[in-house]
Design a protein around this motif. Structure first.
Motif, PDB file in Angstrom:
ATOM      1  N   ALA A 109      43.387  38.322  40.300  1.00 46.81           N
ATOM      2  CA  ALA A 109      43.165  39.318  41.379  1.00 46.81           C
ATOM      3  C   ALA A 109      41.913  39.686  41.153  1.00 46.81           C
ATOM      4  O   ALA A 109      41.269  39.172  39.866  1.00 46.81           O
ATOM      5  CB  ALA A 109      44.430  40.669  40.430  1.00 46.81           C
ATOM      6  N   THR A 110      41.264  41.219  41.263  1.00 47.44           N
ATOM      7  CA  THR A 110      40.151  41.053  41.069  1.00 47.44           C
ATOM      8  C   THR A 110      40.013  42.950  40.644  1.00 47.44           C
ATOM      9  O   THR A 110      39.938  42.505  39.874  1.00 47.44           O
ATOM     10  CB  THR A 110      38.960  40.936  42.428  1.00 47.44           C
ATOM     11  N   ASP A 111      41.274  43.334  41.211  1.00 46.03           N
ATOM     12  CA  ASP A 111      41.286  45.183  40.672  1.00 46.03           C
ATOM     13  C   ASP A 111      42.033  44.709  38.974  1.00 46.03           C
ATOM     14  O   ASP A 111      43.301  44.311  39.544  1.00 46.03           O
ATOM     15  CB  ASP A 111      41.718  45.972  41.658  1.00 46.03           C
ATOM     16  N   THR A 112      41.444  45.388  38.186  1.00 49.68           N
ATOM     17  CA  THR A 112      42.201  44.890  37.143  1.00 49.68           C
ATOM     18  C   THR A 112      42.949  46.860  36.477  1.00 49.68           C
ATOM     19  O   THR A 112      43.167  47.303  35.560  1.00 49.68           O
ATOM     20  CB  THR A 112      42.191  44.655  35.222  1.00 49.68           C
ATOM     21  N   THR A 113      42.762  47.789  37.281  1.00 52.13           N
ATOM     22  CA  THR A 113      42.188  49.111  36.859  1.00 52.13           C
ATOM     23  C   THR A 113      44.011  49.655  36.956  1.00 52.13           C
ATOM     24  O   THR A 113      44.792  49.074  37.718  1.00 52.13           O
ATOM     25  CB  THR A 113      42.128  50.607  38.164  1.00 52.13           C
TER      26      THR A 113
ATOM     27  N   ALA B 187      44.075  38.053  37.418  1.00 54.81           N
ATOM     28  CA  ALA B 187      42.804  38.113  37.254  1.00 54.81           C
ATOM     29  C   ALA B 187      42.382  36.770  36.272  1.00 54.81           C
ATOM     30  O   ALA B 187      41.195  36.285  36.323  1.00 54.81           O
ATOM     31  CB  ALA B 187      41.653  39.167  36.455  1.00 54.81           C
TER      32      ALA B 187
ATOM     33  N   GLY C 169      43.036  34.039  38.397  1.00 56.56           N
ATOM     34  CA  GLY C 169      42.116  34.398  38.589  1.00 56.56           C
ATOM     35  C   GLY C 169      42.565  34.665  40.631  1.00 56.56           C
ATOM     36  O   GLY C 169      42.172  34.296  41.508  1.00 56.56           O
TER      37      GLY C 169
ATOM     38  N   LYS D  59      47.528  42.992  36.295  1.00 54.35           N
ATOM     39  CA  LYS D  59      46.913  42.558  36.302  1.00 54.35           C
ATOM     40  C   LYS D  59      45.343  41.897  35.502  1.00 54.35           C
ATOM     41  O   LYS D  59      45.095  41.009  35.948  1.00 54.35           O
ATOM     42  CB  LYS D  59      45.767  44.349  36.918  1.00 54.35           C
ATOM     43  N   SER D  60      45.357  42.543  34.366  1.00 53.16           N
ATOM     44  CA  SER D  60      44.197  41.976  33.194  1.00 53.16           C
ATOM     45  C   SER D  60      44.917  40.460  33.664  1.00 53.16           C
ATOM     46  O   SER D  60      43.567  39.139  33.200  1.00 53.16           O
ATOM     47  CB  SER D  60      44.185  42.349  32.061  1.00 53.16           C
TER      48      SER D  60
ATOM     49  N   ASN E  79      41.948  48.877  31.660  1.00 52.46           N
ATOM     50  CA  ASN E  79      41.951  47.541  32.385  1.00 52.46           C
ATOM     51  C   ASN E  79      43.041  47.547  32.149  1.00 52.46           C
ATOM     52  O   ASN E  79      43.868  48.146  30.569  1.00 52.46           O
ATOM     53  CB  ASN E  79      41.212  46.761  31.450  1.00 52.46           C
TER      54      ASN E  79
END
Ligand SMILES: [Zn+2]
Length: 422
Positions: free
Chosen positions: A114-118, A109, A112, A105-106, A126
């Motif tokens: 993804a916004t959620d990196t949980t 992100a 550009g 996810k990071s 992260n």
């Protein structure tokens, strides 16, 4: 080559052993000097098509691949990924992780996308490679348990590259135990990444225990069914007991080798070839039954073909023995291929034909000349001589004044020292 594209070599030879004088074809003409100075071997009665790529005269696909790819130095971690017992689906995922190709996810992100990196495994950190392997409590717990099964406590590692480095240092080795360790590592990376994908794309969660069970099951299944031989010790027994992997234990028995004395009234000639730092070398040492040196020859060569060096060693030994008028000799070499070529049980590559022919001619000059393959440990003196010279020459060493290291080896051989091979 020849007068037309399909002219055979045989048709350019006249009277059995002479090159034809006139070659009309211009493409051949330009190379005729080179061709016509090549010695004709009497035994070549008909032409055969042969790939000149490797010693056995075959051209494997690997060589073609090697010729078109760019070679780089091997990376330190390659044995962590590819090894006997590895499975492609696991190895491929570990390779992706090591070269940083996981779309975490990071990473998305950063692009550009993804916004959620949980992290889906713990829902706190992260999600990046360092977190997945193994900062996240979920994967850290699994890593800790797999390490315990492998006989290690959790090391303090700061990042995924540190993990790869540590694992490469601690899990690589040829023992079955280390193969289990590497395999369990690859399964663990695969299972954790699968669990992460399953949570994101299928909304399905498995507990930490379930993922751990899968890792243990995969590892046990991979090794329990195979006939695996492991050296017996309490540490290895504990290891396989922890994993509950059934393996067959064997006691590793060392073998012992010593220089082989020739029969009485016969001389032993030990021969060896070597290739080191882009240079070839050969050596031959003749001794009587008592181990007394009759002659010692060392040669250096601008040749890096090991098989030719092995045969060169035998040829120079035979030449010297013949010039001394020795009637009975027993030649020993640690090159099985060389001995088999001489005995006719191994196909001789074209670039060894001339040497082999000389050896077979020389053999006829003795009333008794036998050849045997011996262990490297029974051939240490010749081994020494094969690496002795670093220049293009051949020298006959003085038997009264041998180099101290060689004299020591000669003494050990004469006393019948047994060398251990594990
Ligand atoms: Zn996490």
């Amino acid at each position: 080559m020849g007068r037309c594209m399909y002219t055979s070599v045989d048709s350019l030879i006249v009277d059995g052993d002479q090159w034809a004088e006139d070659v009309a074809d211009p493409s051949t003409h330009s190379r005729w000097t080179e061709i016509s100075t090549t010695r004709i071997h009497g035994r070549l009665s008909s032409d055969t098509i042969m790939w000149c790529a490797n010693l056995k005269g075959v051209f494997p696909l690997k060589l073609e691949w090697d010729s078109i790819r760019a070679r780089r130095d091997p990376v330190a971690w390659y044995k962590l990924v590819w090894f006997p017992y590895s499975q492609t689906r696991f190895s491929f995922i570990v390779w992706l992780a090591i070269v940083g190709r996981f779309t975490t996810k990071s990473r998305l992100a950063a692009w550009g996308l993804a916004t959620d990196t949980t992290c889906p495994l713990c829902n706190t950190g992260n999600e990046d490679l360092n977190h997945l392997f193994f900062k996240s409590p979920f994967s850290n717990h699994i890593w800790q348990r797999v390490l315990l099964l492998n006989g290690f406590a959790l090391p303090a590692l700061l990042s995924w590259p540190n993990v790869v480095q540590w694992t490469t240092n601690h899990f690589t080795g040829d023992s079955l135990l280390n193969k289990v360790r590497r395999f369990s590592f690859s399964v663990m990376v695969y299972r954790i990444w699968s669990e992460r994908n399953s949570r994101i794309f299928k909304q399905q969660e498995s507990s930490f225990e379930k993922v751990l069970c899968q890792i243990i099951g995969d590892t046990r299944g991979r090794f329990s069914g195979s006939v695996a031989v492991a050296p017996d010790s309490s540490a290895t027994r504990d290891f396989f007991h922890r994993w509950r992997i059934k393996v067959q234990f064997t006691l590793q028995r060392p073998s012992f080798h010593s220089w082989l004395r020739p029969p009485s009234n016969c001389m032993a000639i030990n021969c060896d070839g070597s290739v080191m730092d882009g240079r070839g070398g050969y050596g031959a040492m003749a001794c009587d039954r008592m181990g007394r040196v009759i002659f010692a020859i060392a040669g250096g060569f601008r040749d890096t073909n090991i098989m030719r060096m092995e045969l060169e060693a035998i040829r120079c030994g035979l030449r010297r023995a013949n010039s001394l008028g020795c009637p009975r000799i027993h030649v020993q070499s640690d090159s099985l291929c060389a001995i088999q070529m001489i005995k006719g049980s191994f196909h001789t590559p074209w670039h060894c034909l001339e040497l082999l022919e000389d050896i077979l001619c020389l053999k006829e000059k003795f009333s008794c000349c036998t050849f045997a393959h011996v262990a490297r440990e029974a051939n240490f003196c010749a081994d020494f001589l094969a690496s002795f010279l670093h220049s293009d020459q051949e020298i006959l060493l003085s038997t009264n004044c041998l180099p101290p290291a060689l004299a020591c080896l000669v003494g050990e051989d004469a006393r019948g020292r047994r060398y251990q091979r594990l």
